[in-house]
Scaffold this active site. Structure first.
Site, PDB file in Angstrom:
ATOM      1  N   ASP A  59       0.898  -1.264  -0.035  1.00 39.14           N
ATOM      2  CA  ASP A  59      -0.245   0.116   0.214  1.00 39.14           C
ATOM      3  C   ASP A  59       0.535   1.096   0.163  1.00 39.14           C
ATOM      4  OD1 ASP A  59      -2.393  -1.490   0.193  1.00 39.14           O
ATOM      5  OD2 ASP A  59      -2.927  -0.833   1.562  1.00 39.14           O
ATOM      6  N   HIS A  90       3.633  -2.077   2.903  1.00 42.97           N
ATOM      7  CA  HIS A  90       3.996  -0.955   2.652  1.00 42.97           C
ATOM      8  C   HIS A  90       5.060  -0.559   1.550  1.00 42.97           C
ATOM      9  CE1 HIS A  90       0.541  -0.547   5.647  1.00 42.97           C
ATOM     10  NE2 HIS A  90       0.137   0.119   5.205  1.00 42.97           N
TER      11      HIS A  90
HETATM   12 ZN   LIG Z   1      -2.730   3.007   3.004  1.00 40.68          ZN
END
Ligand SMILES: [Zn+2]
Length: 272
Positions: free
Chosen positions: A86, A232
């Site tokens: 992400d 992430h």
């Molecule tokens: Zn996010």
């Protein structure tokens, strides 16, 4: 607006939301018929509102609409898991992630932020050209995202959809909310845009936990076929040596998946 609207069925609220509307109507009618009932009506409405709030604050809840937290059973039976990354693309971290994935021949799903994608179009193309999938993580990753109404949801997610589809050459099919938080209007907006909400099975907190061993342990605890793991490539926290923790975790995670006989695939590959 590029979306999958033509294919999407009309929005149908969950049974919980339909029940919530009925409960509000019953409370109003009850107070109209018997004003002395107001404390009971108020209590019921307050309890219902608290449940709606909890449904939006718990990323893996299905109270407010469909929410993919694991791959379907048929994908699990094939030994598949999904790696999702992400908050990118990130000019420093994403290219390294692409190298690490290419070394192992692994495909992943990137939930990109529309504005970041527009700033780094070549990175989005590199993600797509390598066979990974680009999915929708809003235009701006607003911190007040969960407080937006239906029209602003449509704008924020629809604009990201346009940007990402143009850059990746293919419209996103999946959506993930910032921090997984939302409200009942999100399900309506996603139905309009033909997007499916995806959260995760497990996350390592790699945007704030600088201890690579701990992040890895959180991701691999109870690791099982069908897991959707959240990582992430954007907003990655850095260790004491200045290296983004994700870059230390990812090779070890890929080793752990291989050792467990699990095969990372994109969400699309797992669901098709
Ligand atoms: Zn996010």
């Amino acid at each position: 607006m590029r979306d999958n609207r033509a294919m999407s069925p009309p929005w149908r609220p969950t049974r919980f939301l339909r029940g919530s509307v009925a409960l509000h109507a019953a409370a109003l009618a009850g107070v109209a018929l018997g004003p002395e009932l107001w404390p009971w009506a108020l209590g019921a409405v307050a309890a219902n509102q608290a449940a709606i709030l909890a449904g939006g604050l718990l990323p893996r809840s299905r109270l407010l609409g469909p929410n993919l937290t694991r791959l379907p059973a048929r994908a699990a039976a094939r030994g598949e898991v999904a790696l999702s990354l992400d908050d990118g693309p990130d000019p420093e971290v994403t290219p390294r992630v692409l190298e690490l994935l290419a070394e192992r021949g692994v495909r992943a799903t990137f939930f990109c932020i529309g504005e970041r994608a527009a700033r780094h179009p070549a990175l989005v193309r590199a993600i797509a050209d390598a066979g990974h999938k680009v999915e929708n993580h809003t235009l701006r990753h607003r911190h007040d995202f969960a407080l937006l109404g239906p029209r602003r949801f449509l704008r924020e997610i629809g604009a990201a959809q346009d940007t990402l589809a143009a850059l990746a050459g293919e419209a996103p099919r999946f959506f993930r909310a910032p921090a997984g938080m939302r409200n009942p209007f999100l399900d309506f907006a996603l139905a309009r845009l033909g997007l499916q909400l995806v959260s995760w099975t497990r996350r390592g907190y790699d945007t704030r936990n600088a201890d690579a061993a701990d992040v890895l342990a959180r991701l691999t605890r109870d690791l099982a076929p069908g897991d959707i793991l959240l990582l992430h490539d954007g907003n990655a926290v850095r260790g004491a040596d200045g290296v983004p923790v994700l870059l230390e975790v990812l090779p070890r995670l890929l080793d752990a998946l291989a050792a467990a006989g699990l095969r990372p695939v994109t969400l699309r590959a797992a669901l098709d």
